[in-house]
Design a protein around this motif. Sequence first.
Motif, mmCIF file in Angstrom:
data_model
loop_
_atom_site.group_PDB
_atom_site.id
_atom_site.type_symbol
_atom_site.label_atom_id
_atom_site.label_comp_id
_atom_site.label_asym_id
_atom_site.label_seq_id
_atom_site.Cartn_x
_atom_site.Cartn_y
_atom_site.Cartn_z
ATOM 1 N N GLY A 43 0.812 -1.212 0.000
ATOM 2 C CA GLY A 43 0.000 0.000 0.000
ATOM 3 C C GLY A 43 0.841 1.256 0.000
ATOM 4 N N ALA A 44 1.961 1.233 0.742
ATOM 5 C CA ALA A 44 2.815 2.416 0.828
ATOM 6 C C ALA A 44 3.436 2.750 -0.517
ATOM 7 N N ILE A 45 3.884 1.741 -1.252
ATOM 8 C CA ILE A 45 4.471 1.967 -2.567
ATOM 9 C C ILE A 45 3.415 2.482 -3.537
ATOM 10 N N THR A 46 2.205 1.947 -3.422
ATOM 11 C CA THR A 46 1.114 2.454 -4.257
ATOM 12 C C THR A 46 0.892 3.938 -3.988
ATOM 13 N N GLN A 47 0.880 4.334 -2.713
ATOM 14 C CA GLN A 47 0.726 5.749 -2.369
ATOM 15 C C GLN A 47 1.875 6.571 -2.935
ATOM 16 N N THR A 48 3.082 6.047 -2.871
ATOM 17 C CA THR A 48 4.243 6.777 -3.369
ATOM 18 C C THR A 48 4.130 7.018 -4.867
ATOM 19 N N PHE A 49 3.751 5.991 -5.627
ATOM 20 C CA PHE A 49 3.567 6.158 -7.076
ATOM 21 C C PHE A 49 2.460 7.170 -7.372
ATOM 22 N N VAL A 50 1.332 7.017 -6.689
ATOM 23 C CA VAL A 50 0.184 7.899 -6.944
ATOM 24 C C VAL A 50 0.490 9.325 -6.511
ATOM 25 N N THR A 55 -1.947 15.675 -6.217
ATOM 26 C CA THR A 55 -2.239 15.785 -4.783
ATOM 27 C C THR A 55 -3.616 15.238 -4.441
ATOM 28 N N LEU A 56 -4.605 15.440 -5.311
ATOM 29 C CA LEU A 56 -5.944 14.906 -5.050
ATOM 30 C C LEU A 56 -5.920 13.385 -5.076
ATOM 31 N N GLU A 57 -5.207 12.813 -6.049
ATOM 32 C CA GLU A 57 -5.098 11.359 -6.144
ATOM 33 C C GLU A 57 -4.392 10.786 -4.919
ATOM 34 N N LEU A 58 -3.328 11.481 -4.464
ATOM 35 C CA LEU A 58 -2.624 11.023 -3.275
ATOM 36 C C LEU A 58 -3.541 11.035 -2.052
ATOM 37 N N ALA A 59 -4.309 12.127 -1.903
ATOM 38 C CA ALA A 59 -5.234 12.216 -0.771
ATOM 39 C C ALA A 59 -6.278 11.107 -0.829
ATOM 40 N N ALA A 60 -6.794 10.828 -2.032
ATOM 41 C CA ALA A 60 -7.828 9.800 -2.187
ATOM 42 C C ALA A 60 -7.305 8.417 -1.823
ATOM 43 N N VAL A 61 -6.131 8.069 -2.345
ATOM 44 C CA VAL A 61 -5.557 6.758 -2.054
ATOM 45 C C VAL A 61 -5.167 6.662 -0.578
ATOM 46 N N SER A 62 -4.642 7.760 -0.019
ATOM 47 C CA SER A 62 -4.251 7.772 1.391
ATOM 48 C C SER A 62 -5.457 7.540 2.289
ATOM 49 N N ILE A 63 -6.570 8.216 1.986
ATOM 50 C CA ILE A 63 -7.789 8.052 2.788
ATOM 51 C C ILE A 63 -8.315 6.631 2.680
ATOM 52 N N GLU A 64 -8.372 6.091 1.462
ATOM 53 C CA GLU A 64 -8.872 4.727 1.289
ATOM 54 C C GLU A 64 -7.948 3.733 1.985
ATOM 55 N N LEU A 196 1.686 2.768 -18.659
ATOM 56 C CA LEU A 196 0.424 2.668 -19.408
ATOM 57 C C LEU A 196 -0.555 3.783 -19.060
ATOM 58 N N GLY A 197 -0.231 4.599 -18.044
ATOM 59 C CA GLY A 197 -1.069 5.741 -17.687
ATOM 60 C C GLY A 197 -2.441 5.371 -17.161
ATOM 61 N N CYS A 198 -2.551 4.236 -16.450
ATOM 62 C CA CYS A 198 -3.860 3.796 -15.951
ATOM 63 C C CYS A 198 -4.275 4.491 -14.652
ATOM 64 N N GLY A 199 -3.366 5.250 -14.024
ATOM 65 C CA GLY A 199 -3.711 6.018 -12.834
ATOM 66 C C GLY A 199 -4.220 5.166 -11.689
ATOM 67 N N LEU A 200 -5.352 5.605 -11.093
ATOM 68 C CA LEU A 200 -5.893 4.908 -9.921
ATOM 69 C C LEU A 200 -6.397 3.508 -10.259
ATOM 70 N N VAL A 201 -6.884 3.316 -11.475
ATOM 71 C CA VAL A 201 -7.334 1.977 -11.878
ATOM 72 C C VAL A 201 -6.150 1.012 -11.875
ATOM 73 N N GLY A 202 -5.030 1.459 -12.405
ATOM 74 C CA GLY A 202 -3.826 0.632 -12.401
ATOM 75 C C GLY A 202 -3.340 0.342 -10.993
ATOM 76 N N ALA A 203 -3.435 1.345 -10.114
ATOM 77 C CA ALA A 203 -3.032 1.153 -8.716
ATOM 78 C C ALA A 203 -3.894 0.092 -8.057
ATOM 79 N N ALA A 204 -5.198 0.116 -8.309
ATOM 80 C CA ALA A 204 -6.119 -0.855 -7.715
ATOM 81 C C ALA A 204 -5.853 -2.267 -8.227
ATOM 82 N N ILE A 205 -5.642 -2.389 -9.538
ATOM 83 C CA ILE A 205 -5.372 -3.710 -10.111
ATOM 84 C C ILE A 205 -4.113 -4.313 -9.497
ATOM 85 N N SER A 206 -3.061 -3.516 -9.407
ATOM 86 C CA SER A 206 -1.789 -3.997 -8.886
ATOM 87 C C SER A 206 -1.904 -4.403 -7.411
#
Length: 471
Positions: A43-50, A55-64, A196-206
Amino acid sequence: METPLLQEHIEPNLFKRSLLESKKLWQIAGPAIFTSICQYSLGAITQTFVGHVGTLELAAVSIENSVVAGLAFGVMLGMGSALETLCGQAFGAGQIRMLGVYMQRSWIILLCSALVLLPIYVFSPPILILFGQTSDIADLSGKFALWMIPQLFAYALNFPIQKFLQAQRKVMVMAIVSAVVLVIHVVLSWLLIFKLGCGLVGAAISLNLSWWLIVIGQLGYIFATTSDGAWTGFSWLAFKDVFDFVKLSLASAVMLCLEFWYLMVLIVITGHLTNPLIAVDAISICMNLNGWEVMIAIGFNAAISVRVSNELGAGNPQTAKFAVMVVSITSIALGVVCMAIILITRNDFPLLFTSSSAVAKEVTKLSGLLAFTMVLNGLQPVLSGVAIGAGWQALVAYINVGCYYVVGLPLGLLLGFTFDFGVEGIWSGMIGGIVLQTIILVVVTSCTNWNKEAAQAESRVKKWGGSTGED
């Protein structure tokens, strides 16, 4: 097949005893720490990539990751921790075949618990808004939470498996599986999020795939080796005594959830401050680092839980007591080292997690509190591990309620909002709750009659073992 623990001959020399006990602890704690760090790093590495996406994406992943998945993590780890008491004491008493049955009972309970927790994932946006998050952060966090539902069910299977393996000291298997998956996760996250530029979808899949690979890898080992007789296949015995098992699981869950959620509440409360996006990002980075250090403490938590439960189950109360002393000193020393690292690098480490100078500056301001929290992390989880190994979950749950939510949280709100100290005040007040809880647990552990605990462990093993119909 591994045999029950026998009464061990220990050298009378204190230094030699300490070295011998330290070796036993590190044989469990070393791989357990490595496993915890690897799994937390997913999870921490996912947050680091995002964090380098926006900043909005980081906040969203951090909260989840910290609040929604963190809540589920706390429940599942807590419910699964009942096995640390039962499997550890059964293994120490030589009731090897019961371990597989206990694990299956825990799977049933945790999968049902996952279904109960599912609405929190589905309705997370209005829940987060209710607790004060801004609508843009809550909406994106909720979307990411829906994509992370498979992780919830991976938790339900993973934690009983880990407690099953830990009780038998098969921690190296967990470490190897986690290391391999971590490498896969880093490569896959880079490919999906950046390449591949999948953003949050790519983070979730991984992230989902990585947690399920951990479950599959550990199960593959258990099914292939039968774990030296601890796994004898699926059994209808798993459905016996489920109600009593649920009671112990709930006590374990309440105890650990109150601890896990305590600092997660800090992130939610921070959303009420002025400029919440900067504040949430900064505190999320601090909790990210704090979480890594907590994983070290959780390794010692697992080690002392195994040592205490095994020795009490084997009828060696004084050995259990000595193990508590050795692991407490060791973990405190490591906490001091982590504190020093944070203070020395306070101007540099924030840049690893964010490209925003405003967020990095805020993290540097919070580094002193982060450093002090890491010292507390050295001892507090170890004392919780002692409680799990001895079966004191219900007692510690009451202590946690009083120290964390009657004292610490109100004090944090008072300092943060009434006295306008902001996130530093909120965090300082909550640290006060941790200090109080740690002091009480030190007193409880120091006053424990370990001979009585060994007798209770023997009674517990007879009760749970005798109800299965197995010799």
